[in-house]
Design a protein around this motif. Structure first.
Motif, PDB file in Angstrom:
ATOM      1  N   SER A 114      37.484  34.293  43.485  1.00  0.00           N
ATOM      2  CA  SER A 114      36.160  34.814  43.162  1.00  0.00           C
ATOM      3  C   SER A 114      35.405  33.866  42.232  1.00  0.00           C
ATOM      4  CB  SER A 114      36.296  36.193  42.509  1.00  0.00           C
ATOM      5  OG  SER A 114      35.032  36.757  42.247  1.00  0.00           O
ATOM      6  N   ILE A 115      36.129  33.259  41.295  1.00  0.00           N
ATOM      7  CA  ILE A 115      35.500  32.310  40.367  1.00  0.00           C
ATOM      8  C   ILE A 115      35.124  31.026  41.087  1.00  0.00           C
ATOM      9  CG2 ILE A 115      35.923  30.824  38.368  1.00  0.00           C
ATOM     10  CD1 ILE A 115      37.650  33.068  37.199  1.00  0.00           C
ATOM     11  N   VAL A 119      41.419  29.015  34.695  1.00  0.00           N
ATOM     12  CA  VAL A 119      41.297  29.722  35.978  1.00  0.00           C
ATOM     13  C   VAL A 119      42.657  30.250  36.425  1.00  0.00           C
ATOM     14  CG1 VAL A 119      40.785  29.435  38.431  1.00  0.00           C
ATOM     15  CG2 VAL A 119      39.242  28.474  36.723  1.00  0.00           C
ATOM     16  N   GLU A 120      43.708  29.461  36.244  1.00  0.00           N
ATOM     17  CA  GLU A 120      45.038  29.899  36.669  1.00  0.00           C
ATOM     18  C   GLU A 120      45.549  31.049  35.800  1.00  0.00           C
ATOM     19  OE1 GLU A 120      47.698  26.572  37.173  1.00  0.00           O
ATOM     20  OE2 GLU A 120      46.764  26.116  39.117  1.00  0.00           O
ATOM     21  N   ILE A 121      45.212  31.026  34.527  1.00  0.00           N
ATOM     22  CA  ILE A 121      45.580  32.154  33.661  1.00  0.00           C
ATOM     23  C   ILE A 121      44.840  33.412  34.103  1.00  0.00           C
ATOM     24  CG2 ILE A 121      45.363  33.074  31.313  1.00  0.00           C
ATOM     25  CD1 ILE A 121      45.816  30.181  30.314  1.00  0.00           C
ATOM     26  N   ALA A 122      43.562  33.257  34.432  1.00  0.00           N
ATOM     27  CA  ALA A 122      42.771  34.400  34.915  1.00  0.00           C
ATOM     28  C   ALA A 122      43.383  34.978  36.187  1.00  0.00           C
ATOM     29  CB  ALA A 122      41.328  33.961  35.168  1.00  0.00           C
ATOM     30  N   GLU A 123      43.874  34.103  37.060  1.00  0.00           N
ATOM     31  CA  GLU A 123      44.500  34.556  38.305  1.00  0.00           C
ATOM     32  C   GLU A 123      45.797  35.313  38.030  1.00  0.00           C
ATOM     33  OE1 GLU A 123      45.346  35.031  42.428  1.00  0.00           O
ATOM     34  OE2 GLU A 123      43.503  34.628  41.306  1.00  0.00           O
ATOM     35  N   GLN A 130      31.379  33.591  43.179  1.00  0.00           N
ATOM     36  CA  GLN A 130      31.043  35.018  43.213  1.00  0.00           C
ATOM     37  C   GLN A 130      31.096  35.627  41.815  1.00  0.00           C
ATOM     38  OE1 GLN A 130      33.452  37.263  45.936  1.00  0.00           O
ATOM     39  NE2 GLN A 130      32.557  39.231  45.359  1.00  0.00           N
ATOM     40  N   THR A 131      32.143  35.280  41.061  1.00  0.00           N
ATOM     41  CA  THR A 131      32.244  35.713  39.667  1.00  0.00           C
ATOM     42  C   THR A 131      31.790  34.570  38.776  1.00  0.00           C
ATOM     43  OG1 THR A 131      34.079  37.233  40.096  1.00  0.00           O
ATOM     44  CG2 THR A 131      33.812  36.462  37.838  1.00  0.00           C
ATOM     45  N   LYS A 132      30.772  34.820  37.983  1.00  0.00           N
ATOM     46  CA  LYS A 132      30.186  33.774  37.157  1.00  0.00           C
ATOM     47  C   LYS A 132      30.854  33.724  35.784  1.00  0.00           C
ATOM     48  CE  LYS A 132      27.078  32.732  40.276  1.00  0.00           C
ATOM     49  NZ  LYS A 132      27.130  31.431  40.997  1.00  0.00           N
TER      50      LYS A 132
END
Length: 308
Positions: free
Chosen positions: A173-174, A160-164, A178-180
């Motif tokens: 969003s995750i 999740v932190e990499i995605a951010e 909201q974002t699946k």
């Protein structure tokens, strides 16, 4: 009015309120005319109460107090924030999973030390394995989950932190749902090399756009600038059976698969080596991993003795 410092990393661990929740909080504070609970601070840095402090900025006439806590490091602050937030009842499953993984990782990081010398590295590895085991056990017990769930939560958190980092705002969003994305997707993102992260995230968010590479005639996938991918070979593990507890069976299988595929991959790469390859360089590469496995084996043996 006291001006408190806002640390973005601390604030980002706290799930934001919805508009309705924020409005209700503001109405409650105005009705009381003061904050009923003190703001938690570390020195002059706000640790807990960011939403209430934001409301105070709009209404400086509201009385409030602060409660300093004697944290010794940023990791201690982050661990406290995560544990405190995990006590909330209105967390989404994603938020709870993320916070659990974050607490585990920052508490592990708090056990750092001198790792420059060989002796320091060895003793540090042993100590960290013991501390990590105890930390994992405690967090699992506090949250009513298994140790494996805590470890998987830490991988999810890293993903999740990499995605951010790649797409600012995606974390919220995750975690809000909201974002699946699946837990497996975030585990995969956490494991890939830095240069593959953007493409991996793109594949996760837009699987319909993913183009699968086509193997050559010899069944090897070649991508420019990357090592060739060896032919896929079906893997079966003796640990994938009812003889082993279900909550750790996956981890046993994964470890065996990693070591098996390492041997297969290494042999495959050796077969591709030209005749003029330097044996001393190959041996140097092998010895690095041999030394690591030796130190890991010794550390695991010590952990077993000390936790028996």
């Amino acid at each position: 009015m006291i001006n408190l410092k806002i640390d973005p990393e601390f604030q980002n661990q706290i799930p934001p309120l919805t508009d309705d929740e924020y409005k209700q909080l503001e109405e409650n504070i105005l009705k009381e005319g003061k904050l009923l609970s003190p703001l938690i601070v570390w020195g002059n840095t706000l640790v807990d109460g960011h939403n209430r402090y934001a409301i105070l900025q709009k209404h400086p006439e509201i009385y409030f107090s602060t409660m300093p806590l004697p944290f010794e490091s940023r990791e201690e602050v982050l661990a406290w924030i995560c544990k405190n937030q995990l006590g909330r009842r209105n967390l989404t499953p994603e938020q709870k999973y993320y916070l659990m993984g974050k607490q585990y990782e920052v508490e592990k990081a708090a056990h750092g030390g001198d790792r420059k010398s060989t002796d320091a590295k060895s003793s540090s590895l042993k100590a960290n394995l013991i501390d990590s085991t105890k930390t994992c056990d405690r967090i699992a017990e506090e949250n009513g989950v298994s140790k494996d769930t805590v470890i998987r939560a830490s991988r999810y958190m890293k993903g999740v932190e990499i995605a951010e980092e790649l797409i600012p705002g995606l974390k919220q969003s995750i975690l809000s749902g909201q974002t699946k994305v699946s837990k497996a997707d975030m585990h995969r993102l956490a494991k890939v090399a830095c240069y593959d992260r953007a493409q991996t995230l793109q594949d996760i968010l837009h699987p319909e756009l993913k183009v699968e590479p086509t193997p050559d005639a010899d069944d090897v996938i070649r991508v420019p600038g990357k090592a060739p991918v060896m032919p896929f070979r079906k893997f079966e593990s003796v640990y994938d059976s009812d003889a082993y507890p279900e909550d750790v069976r996956y981890e046993y299988v994964a470890l065996e698969e990693l070591t098996t595929r390492f041997r297969i991959s290494f042999n495959y790469q050796l077969e591709q080596m030209p005749d003029n390859a330097q044996r001393d360089v190959i041996l140097e590469i092998i010895h690095k991993h041999k030394d690591y496995l030796t130190s890991l084996e010794a550390a695991l043996a010590d952990v077993k003795d000390q936790t028996a």
